[in-house]
Structure formats: structure tokens, C-alpha cells
Motif scaffolding. Sequence first.
Motif, short mmCIF file in Angstrom:
data_model
loop_
_atom_site.label_atom_id
_atom_site.label_comp_id
_atom_site.label_asym_id
_atom_site.label_seq_id
_atom_site.Cartn_x
_atom_site.Cartn_y
_atom_site.Cartn_z
N UNK A 62 0.85 -1.20 0.00
CA UNK A 62 0.00 0.00 0.00
C UNK A 62 0.88 1.24 0.00
N UNK A 63 0.65 2.12 -0.98
CA UNK A 63 1.46 3.32 -1.16
C UNK A 63 0.58 4.56 -1.02
N UNK A 64 0.88 5.38 -0.03
CA UNK A 64 0.10 6.60 0.22
C UNK A 64 0.41 7.68 -0.81
N UNK A 83 -6.99 -12.04 4.26
CA UNK A 83 -6.64 -12.88 3.11
C UNK A 83 -5.26 -12.58 2.54
N UNK A 84 -4.66 -11.49 2.97
CA UNK A 84 -3.40 -11.05 2.39
C UNK A 84 -2.40 -10.72 3.49
N UNK A 85 -1.13 -10.68 3.14
CA UNK A 85 -0.17 -9.98 3.97
C UNK A 85 -0.09 -8.56 3.42
N UNK A 86 -0.70 -7.63 4.11
CA UNK A 86 -0.78 -6.25 3.64
C UNK A 86 0.23 -5.39 4.39
N UNK A 87 1.09 -4.72 3.64
CA UNK A 87 2.13 -3.87 4.23
C UNK A 87 2.01 -2.48 3.61
N UNK A 88 1.99 -1.47 4.46
CA UNK A 88 1.95 -0.08 4.01
C UNK A 88 3.32 0.55 4.22
N UNK A 89 3.75 1.33 3.25
CA UNK A 89 5.09 1.92 3.28
C UNK A 89 5.02 3.42 3.52
N UNK A 90 5.80 3.90 4.50
CA UNK A 90 6.06 5.33 4.61
C UNK A 90 7.11 5.65 3.55
N UNK A 124 6.39 -10.04 -3.34
CA UNK A 124 6.07 -10.17 -4.76
C UNK A 124 5.88 -11.60 -5.22
N UNK A 125 5.13 -11.80 -6.30
CA UNK A 125 4.39 -10.77 -7.04
C UNK A 125 3.16 -10.35 -6.25
N UNK A 126 3.01 -9.05 -6.04
CA UNK A 126 2.00 -8.50 -5.14
C UNK A 126 0.99 -7.65 -5.88
N UNK A 127 -0.13 -7.44 -5.23
CA UNK A 127 -1.05 -6.38 -5.64
C UNK A 127 -0.52 -5.08 -5.04
N UNK A 128 -0.32 -4.08 -5.86
CA UNK A 128 0.16 -2.79 -5.37
C UNK A 128 -0.99 -1.79 -5.47
N UNK A 129 -1.37 -1.24 -4.34
CA UNK A 129 -2.48 -0.30 -4.26
C UNK A 129 -1.90 1.07 -3.94
N UNK A 145 8.71 -3.69 -13.58
CA UNK A 145 8.98 -4.99 -12.96
C UNK A 145 7.71 -5.84 -12.93
N UNK A 146 7.27 -6.33 -14.08
CA UNK A 146 6.05 -7.15 -14.10
C UNK A 146 6.17 -8.42 -13.27
N UNK A 147 7.40 -8.86 -13.02
CA UNK A 147 7.60 -10.05 -12.19
C UNK A 147 7.25 -9.80 -10.73
N UNK A 148 7.26 -8.53 -10.31
CA UNK A 148 6.99 -8.20 -8.92
C UNK A 148 5.55 -7.76 -8.66
N UNK A 149 4.82 -7.41 -9.72
CA UNK A 149 3.49 -6.83 -9.55
C UNK A 149 2.45 -7.70 -10.23
N UNK A 150 1.54 -8.21 -9.44
CA UNK A 150 0.48 -9.09 -9.94
C UNK A 150 -0.72 -8.30 -10.44
N UNK A 151 -1.00 -7.18 -9.81
CA UNK A 151 -2.12 -6.31 -10.20
C UNK A 151 -1.90 -4.96 -9.54
N UNK A 152 -2.54 -3.93 -10.08
CA UNK A 152 -2.44 -2.59 -9.49
C UNK A 152 -3.83 -1.99 -9.32
N UNK A 153 -3.96 -1.20 -8.26
CA UNK A 153 -5.16 -0.38 -8.06
C UNK A 153 -4.69 1.06 -8.01
#
Length: 311
Positions: A62-64, A83-90, A124-129, A145-153
Motif C-alpha cells: 500500500x502506497x500513500x 486474506x493477504x499480507x498487507x504492508x503499508x510503506x512510509x 512479490x508478485x504482489x497487488x500494489x495499491x 517490474x512485471x515479475x513483482x506486480x500481480x495487479x495494481x489499483x
Amino acid sequence: MVRRIDVTGSGGVRLAAWEFAEPPKAVPGQGREPVPGRSDGSGRSDGSGRSDGSGRSDGVLLLHGLMGRASHWAATARWLSGRHRAVALDQRGHGQSEKTPQAAYGREAYVEDAEAALEQLGLGPAVVIGHAMGALTAWQLAARRPDLVRAVIICDMRASALGAASQREWEDWFRAWPVPFAALADVRKWFGEDDPWVERPNPARGEFYAEVMHESADGWRPVFEPQQMLTSRESWVYDAHWEELAQVRCPALVVRGLDGELGRAEAQEMVRVLPRGQYAEVADAGHLVHYDQPEAWRMAIEPFLDAVLTG
């Protein structure tokens, strides 16, 4: 539970990543128990983001947005944690991450930081929101890096350039802030009611900015440096980012608040440009979509996430 995990970003900048709930336990036959912050070097999850063995992971990063912080994602992260391991980054210059004056604050640095976070956290490969600036980082990372990103919101971020006048308006706006604020109640009132950029009272906006203030000797001031924020936004002020959008090959959801900064016509054009784009909008929400209307935000993104997980 709130847990901080240290990440090393581009140029050695120290970044703070946050989990706001326990990650889901591994399902038998679908990966090992979580090992926080460790990767096998393959770009796949080692269990900390959980993988089913096919190279697909249910990790979420999760990216603010600009001036935001990881805690703005707390409600979303807690919901996702079932359902996920969700991590938010400062992100650099924000929250509890480093704000080194000599560090880079351009697009390249933000994208490299997100890349480093995915690799070091084993997500990864993660959903990046991403919201606003974070959404631009999300789609640029997905293109690179398509290998690291499964989907984007992509939440309420334009692909077109804003123009030089926007930067001047922001410079004037920062100068108008009555800092230091005497109390957090004053922060909430000014950003929620008195700020000339507020068209009507918006308590959620006041709360949003109260979260990015810290108490200093003379009162409450922002945790970020305004000049670093101005430098950070130069890329989307002066440059358009349609080309990178067209390079995103994974599923992508464009979400806009009905009263946000991303207009419907541009949002729908972004969906058209994205090879696998989808569209959603949230009524009664402004730019801070996930913060203004958390339940409606959840309803907007949940079908997309379900399809990604089962696709």
C-alpha cells in the motif's frame, strides 16, 4: 497489532514499512509459515506474502499519496489482512521514513523504493495499491517490474501533466498554512473547514492532516518538509505518464472519487490505455477516496481483488 519493519530504499534511504494486523497463516500446501521480511531472491514470496507455488502471491503493498503516511491505509490494511499480507510503506520524506535533505525526491527514487520494499519484504508478485502519488509509483513499477506486480489499483491519480500553474498554486498554499498550530484541534479545523481549498466542511480531511503533524517546541508542524513535497510532485506537474500506463500488462483498476481530482473522462481514457484496465468510482468521495468513504472504497475494490486472487 502494529508492527514496523525497516526497509532500505534507493541510495540507502531508511524507510519504515508497517503491518497493522497479523498476516494470514499459511494454508497447508500453499506455502510456509510467514517469515517476516525475508525473500528467497527469486522475486516470489517465501511465505511472508504467501505463494501457492505458481509464482502468484497474495501479498499487498500500500502506497500513500503526497504528504500522506502509511497509517492512512490502516483500515484498508486491517480489512485486507484476513486474506493477504498487507504492508503499508512510509515513502521517503514521509511518515517515519528518512527525510534526508540531500536524498533524491524524483520519480526514479520513489519507484526504486517500492521495488526494494517488495523484494526485501518478500511480497512479490504482489497487488500494489496506490493513492495519488503512490498510484503513479504503482503503475510505473508494474511497467518496469512485471515479475513483482500481480495487479495494481490506481486511486485518484491523473496520467496527464498538471501544468506549471499547479506548482505555483501549491507553493502559495503551503505559505498559507498557519503553522505552527497550537493544538491538533486547530489542525482539524483549518484543514477541514478554514483552508481556502475546502469547498465545504470535510472532517475526514481534517483528520487526514492531523495524522501528518507532530508536536514541536512551538506547536504542531507537518512531519514532512514542504520543499521536498514540491520537488516530489514536479514529475507529474511537468510530465505526462501515459506511456508507462500503456506498458502495464497486469490487471489494473482505476478508482476515482466522484468529487476527486481525477475526472471521469480522463479516468475512462486511462482504462482504455491500460491493456487490462477496469474502472470504478466512489460516490460522495473526494480526492481522499479510501479515507473519505472506507466502506464504499472496500466495495469498489473487493470484486477486482477477488478476481485477481481466483484468476
